[in-house]
Design a protein around this motif. Structure first.
Motif, short mmCIF file in Angstrom:
data_model
loop_
_atom_site.label_atom_id
_atom_site.label_comp_id
_atom_site.label_asym_id
_atom_site.label_seq_id
_atom_site.Cartn_x
_atom_site.Cartn_y
_atom_site.Cartn_z
N CYS A 110 0.53 -11.49 -3.30
CA CYS A 110 1.40 -11.59 -2.12
C CYS A 110 1.78 -13.04 -1.84
O CYS A 110 2.95 -13.37 -1.62
CB CYS A 110 0.71 -10.98 -0.91
SG CYS A 110 0.17 -9.27 -1.13
N SER A 148 3.21 -6.02 2.28
CA SER A 148 2.51 -7.29 2.10
C SER A 148 2.81 -7.89 0.73
O SER A 148 2.95 -9.11 0.59
CB SER A 148 1.00 -7.10 2.27
OG SER A 148 0.72 -6.56 3.54
N MET A 149 2.91 -7.04 -0.28
CA MET A 149 3.19 -7.54 -1.63
C MET A 149 4.60 -8.09 -1.75
O MET A 149 4.91 -8.78 -2.73
CB MET A 149 2.97 -6.44 -2.64
CG MET A 149 1.52 -5.94 -2.70
SD MET A 149 1.21 -4.77 -4.03
CE MET A 149 1.32 -5.85 -5.44
N GLN A 150 5.44 -7.83 -0.80
CA GLN A 150 6.78 -8.43 -0.76
C GLN A 150 6.85 -9.63 0.16
O GLN A 150 7.94 -10.14 0.45
CB GLN A 150 7.79 -7.38 -0.31
CG GLN A 150 7.87 -6.17 -1.20
CD GLN A 150 8.86 -5.13 -0.71
OE1 GLN A 150 10.03 -5.44 -0.48
NE2 GLN A 150 8.38 -3.90 -0.52
N GLY A 151 5.70 -10.08 0.65
CA GLY A 151 5.67 -11.25 1.51
C GLY A 151 6.05 -10.97 2.94
O GLY A 151 6.41 -11.91 3.68
N TYR A 173 -1.67 -7.03 7.47
CA TYR A 173 -1.50 -8.30 6.75
C TYR A 173 -0.52 -9.16 7.54
O TYR A 173 0.64 -8.77 7.69
CB TYR A 173 -0.96 -8.09 5.33
CG TYR A 173 -1.79 -7.15 4.47
CD1 TYR A 173 -2.77 -7.63 3.63
CD2 TYR A 173 -1.56 -5.77 4.51
CE1 TYR A 173 -3.51 -6.78 2.84
CE2 TYR A 173 -2.29 -4.90 3.74
CZ TYR A 173 -3.27 -5.41 2.90
OH TYR A 173 -4.01 -4.56 2.12
N TYR A 178 3.93 -14.53 -4.67
CA TYR A 178 5.31 -14.07 -4.57
C TYR A 178 6.06 -14.81 -3.47
O TYR A 178 7.21 -15.20 -3.65
CB TYR A 178 5.33 -12.57 -4.30
CG TYR A 178 6.71 -12.03 -4.03
CD1 TYR A 178 7.60 -11.75 -5.06
CD2 TYR A 178 7.14 -11.80 -2.71
CE1 TYR A 178 8.86 -11.25 -4.81
CE2 TYR A 178 8.40 -11.32 -2.45
CZ TYR A 178 9.27 -11.04 -3.50
OH TYR A 178 10.53 -10.57 -3.25
N LYS A 179 5.40 -15.04 -2.36
CA LYS A 179 6.06 -15.74 -1.25
C LYS A 179 6.37 -17.18 -1.64
O LYS A 179 7.44 -17.71 -1.32
CB LYS A 179 5.14 -15.70 -0.02
CG LYS A 179 5.85 -16.00 1.29
CD LYS A 179 4.94 -15.73 2.46
CE LYS A 179 5.67 -15.94 3.78
NZ LYS A 179 6.79 -14.99 3.95
#
Length: 921
Positions: A252, A214-217, A223, A255-256
């Motif tokens: 998240c 999720s933290m990388q989109g 998520y 970052y996206k």
């Protein structure tokens, strides 16, 4: 023996330490289990001490840094870390302990060790807190979690306490983050069994497993990214978990969003550099995500070996709350980048640099300032590349118009301002855009940079000295970046380059293109500074210029100009200067004379035309034409004065009894006019031109004078001459100095022509008397006396009638006598009336002129009025007020008479010969 003593000291110290940290409980003070547990603690601590001897870092401050980072990582507030720093500084000042940093490292190592979970001081007190929370919920406290073993349905009021759609909006500007919405849907049905609902709720382990994706989109089971600004969370999670997920969802979404910006391709070089810098920061963020993923995987591995999941998660040290703490700095950085990206959408070049520099210069958070400085070092690179080409090569390499120096589009329409004609090479080719000047440099610094590059470009392309520019670039060019601008060296380098470039440009304009020589030539020839040349030119051109303008030929004017040069000191001037002089005619009106159309021209060639512009040439010609008109009047009055003085000793001496009063008045008025013209020329040539020239010389001879300074000084020089030289008024204003001066000069020329007519009349009278005396002598000698015949009288009347017609034709005034008049007295009366009218007109005009001079704010103009009326012979009056009075009197007379008719004027003459009549003008 020493080692045993040291071991015993360590055991005693550890026992004392644990006794102070663990307060004694009377109920368990003699419990064998507690005693064994304490012994095991001491044993483990002793092992840690002995095992850590080889792992002690060599850096003295490493223990302090480790503890501070641990406090920042494990606590949401930095208060404990700040308190530790304060205590550490106080510890260093105490002389009791020698190995302070080793003790701190020992305490840090002890805090990192894991202890049995079944002891009386187990760190897993969350289980007891959960039990207490369940009891409070059963007693009516608000519910913040989901029960796992309940068979009852959740009351409706408790379900409704959880909002179905929650939105979290990050503060903009204040929080330094862009706005994102984080939503989750509640799909629980009241009729659905609670156990099934609980089975659908993801555990903390599932959330941790999906968190790195999720933290990388990337969307996962827990998520789901609905859009770049919305992430969907699991439906029925406890509110504390949802709060943590909201906090974790912000990086998240940021970052996206930043990934979309980085993948774009539009914008200039600074925008692309910003994308590269943000891309580098995002790679660092992904490194943090990779580290976090490693920690989560180790925790999951520990769970597989443990008996209780929750205990294993906490024992592994990875929870959602700790993930929030670990990503706090990264989230702040993402917020900053999102803010910069959002605000930079409508900015370019230096504006983007100013935006980032504003965070560095004005924000109080050291983290924000450090992050902005790191980002600015990358973003400003294209700007400094353009700056290097500009200040060392004079070339503007700016394909996207991001630099604060802008090159004008040659296809655009030229400026219609006449002062801007022929100045595009210097002033119109490049412009300084103040809004694009970044805040990392001051306005004076930017102006120097602008002048350096523009001067180098001018030297290369317009002065033909590209070799010097290449040598200068090779000797001084060096790489520039943001770090170097924070030092004094760059400012010193710019100052040195500024002085070198300006000195070279001034040297070229002075020695190669003779700019200062041309300025002096313009002063000598067009501003009449070369007195013998202009006197000889006026004297040689006077016979030709008295004729109509259409009868003038260029070769005659050129020949007279060469004659004036060869017979004056102008022959010793530089041949290049003399070659640029030219005489030509300006066709104005059909009936103009040569005096109205003749002018001198001094040709200026590039690159000197950036200083002596077309507008300046026009002003020079305007000043020359006015001063030439004054010089013409001076020449005419001097010629008439010499004729009168010569005739007074011969022709005029025999007719004093008849024309003595007329000649006395004529000589007095001509003397007044000569005095006026001489004072006017002295004022313009010395008080105005020479004074302004001295001021110009001070500016152009300065060592640090720039081309802009020369242009400004020369423009000020011309404006001073125009303002103080009585030339600033326009022809539309009847009371302007230029109009008044034109009318007075015209009155002087008319009066001079009447005096010439009076002289002709005097010569004719003298000739008549001489002929009469000759005839009388002849008759006396012959012994006869005969009277004059009527035929002779008629012939004499025809001769004076023809003289009157010729005088009227020359002066442009009405005939003094009708063609059929034959009496000398009528001609003389007309001359006296004409002289009286012109005298009254001149005195009226000069009184009004002196009044206007006396009420001028300029001191030099007031001084001119004092010099012209030094003996107070004139009485300055307000012409506008006098006109109003005369108009009022005329209205009163007409109202009394009842009929409007012109007043008759009866010319009279006294013994002095001064006629009193109507006032012309």
């Amino acid at each position: 023996m020493g080692d045993q003593h040291r071991v015993s000291r360590i055991d005693a110290a550890l026992s004392q330490l644990f006794d102070s940290l663990l307060p004694a409980d009377p109920a368990t003070i003699n419990d064998p289990t507690v005693l064994r547990w304490l012994d095991k603690l001491v044993h483990n601590a002793r092992d840690s001490v002995h095992a850590g001897q080889e792992d002690v870092p060599a850096e003295v401050n490493s223990a302090q840094d480790l503890i501070r980072r641990k406090l920042l990582r494990e606590n949401a507030s930095p208060e404990k870390a700040a308190r530790f720093s304060n205590l550490y500084s106080r510890l260093l000042s105490m002389p009791v302990l020698n190995q302070k940093w080793r003790i701190l490292y020992l305490l840090h190592s002890l805090s990192e060790n894991q202890f049995p979970v079944n002891g009386p001081r187990s760190p897993l007190a969350e289980i007891e807190q959960q039990k207490l929370s369940k009891q409070k919920v059963q007693q009516g406290y608000p519910r913040y979690y989901e029960k796992a073993d309940s068979d009852h349905e959740e009351p409706p009021d408790r379900r409704t306490s959880v909002e179905p759609r929650a939105a979290v909006t990050s503060p903009k500007k204040a929080g330094l983050a862009s706005t994102h919405e984080v939503r989750h849907d509640v799909t629980n049905s009241p009729t659905k069994p609670q156990i099934a609902e609980t089975a659908a709720v993801p555990s903390e382990l599932d959330l941790l497993r999906d968190l790195p994706f999720s933290m990388q989109g990337l969307s996962s089971k827990s998520y789901q990214f609905v859009s770049p600004t919305i992430v969907k969370l699991p439906s029925s999670l406890p509110i504390p978990i949802i709060s943590l997920l909201h906090t974790l969802a912000e990086p998240c979404l940021l970052y996206k969003t930043l990934t979309v910006f980085v993948d774009a391709q539009d914008g200039g070089l600074v925008n692309q550099s910003l994308r590269a810098a943000i891309s580098g920061e995002l790679r660092s963020y992904l490194g943090l995500v990779a580290t976090l993923e490693g920690e989560i995987r180790r925790a999951l591995t520990a769970i597989e070996k443990g008996e209780d999941d929750k205990k294993s998660v906490r024992a592994a040290g990875v929870t959602l709350k700790r993930c929030v703490i670990w990503t706090r700095d990264a989230t702040m950085g993402l917020r900053l980048m999102a803010l910069i990206v959002e605000d930079s959408q409508r900015k370019r070049g230096g504006q983007i640099i100013s935006l980032i520099h504003g965070l560095l210069a004005s924000h109080g958070d050291p983290f924000v300032a450090g992050f902005a400085e790191r980002l600015l070092a990358h973003v400003a690179r294209p700007f400094y590349d353009i700056l290097r080409h500009w200040i060392y090569d004079g070339e503007l390499v700016d394909p996207f118009n991001e630099f604060f120096v802008v090159e004008a589009d040659p296809m655009l329409k030229a400026d219609v301002d006449p002062r801007r004609v022929a100045m595009s090479v210097w002033e119109d080719k490049y412009k300084l855009e103040a809004e694009l000047v970044p805040s990392i440099m001051s306005d004076d610094f930017a102006k120097k940079v602008f002048l350096i590059g523009k001067s180098l470009n001018f030297i290369r392309n317009n002065c033909g000295d590209s070799d010097w520019v290449i040598h200068y670039s090779q000797a001084n060019s060096k790489s520039l970046d943001y770090e170097s601008t924070s030092h004094v060296n760059l400012s010193a380098s710019i100052d040195a380059a500024y002085q070198t470039t300006m000195a070279r440009l001034t040297h070229l304009m002075s020695n190669k293109f003779f700019l200062f020589t041309h300025m002096q030539a313009l002063k000598r020839y067009l501003l009449l500074g070369q007195g013998d040349f202009i006197d000889l030119l006026v004297e040689s051109l006077a016979p030709n210029l008295d004729r109509p303008a259409h009868s003038q030929y260029r070769h005659n004017l050129t020949a007279q100009l060469e004659h004036a040069v060869r017979h004056s000191n102008a022959q010793y001037d530089d041949p290049e200067v003399v070659r640029r002089l030219d005489a030509r005619m300006i066709e104005l009106n059909r009936n103009d004379t040569g005096w109205d159309c003749f002018t001198l021209e001094y040709k200026i060639s590039p690159p000197c035309d950036v200083v002596i512009t077309q507008w300046a040439n026009t002003q020079y010609l305007k000043i020359f034409n006015v001063m030439l008109r004054v010089k013409r009047v001076e020449y005419s009055l001097n010629t008439t004065w010499r004729k009168c003085m010569t005739g007074a000793r011969g022709v005029l001496s025999d007719i004093d009894e008849k024309l003595q009063g007329d000649w006395k008045n004529a000589r007095c008025l001509v003397a007044e006019m000569v005095h006026f013209v001489n004072q006017l020329q002295y004022y313009i040539l010395f008080e105005v031109v020479e004074s302004a020239w001295a001021t110009l010389q001070k500016t152009i001879t300065r060592s640090d004078a720039t081309l802009d300074d020369l242009i400004e000084a020369h423009t000020k020089y011309i404006n001073t001459i125009v303002q103080k030289g009585l030339l600033a008024s326009t022809a539309e204003r009847e009371d302007g100095f230029l109009v008044q001066l034109h009318n007075m000069l015209k009155c002087m020329l008319n009066y001079r022509e009447v005096v010439e007519s009076l002289y002709s009349f005097s010569v004719a009278e003298y000739t008549k008397r001489q002929q009469s005396a000759t005839r009388t002598e002849k008759r006396t000698a012959a012994g006869t006396s005969r009277a004059s015949t009527p035929v002779v009288a008629g012939a004499r009347g025809d001769r004076w009638s023809a003289m009157s017609d010729e005088l009227a034709k020359d002066t442009g005034s009405p005939q003094l006598l009708p063609s059929h008049a034959g009496h000398d007295s009528t001609l003389l009366t007309g001359l006296r009336k004409r002289m009286s009218d012109l005298s009254n007109d001149y005195h009226t005009r000069i009184n009004a002129f002196l009044y206007d001079l006396a009420h001028q704010p300029d001191v030099d103009l007031r001084f001119l009025g004092v010099v012209m009326n030094f003996n107070e012979a004139y009485k300055p009056v307000n012409p506008r007020r006098q006109k109003r009075k005369e108009k009022g009197k005329s209205s009163d007379v007409q109202s009394q008479a009842g009929v409007s008719r012109p007043a008759s004027v009866v010319p009279t003459s006294d013994a002095g010969g001064r006629g009193e009549g109507s006032k012309a003008g």
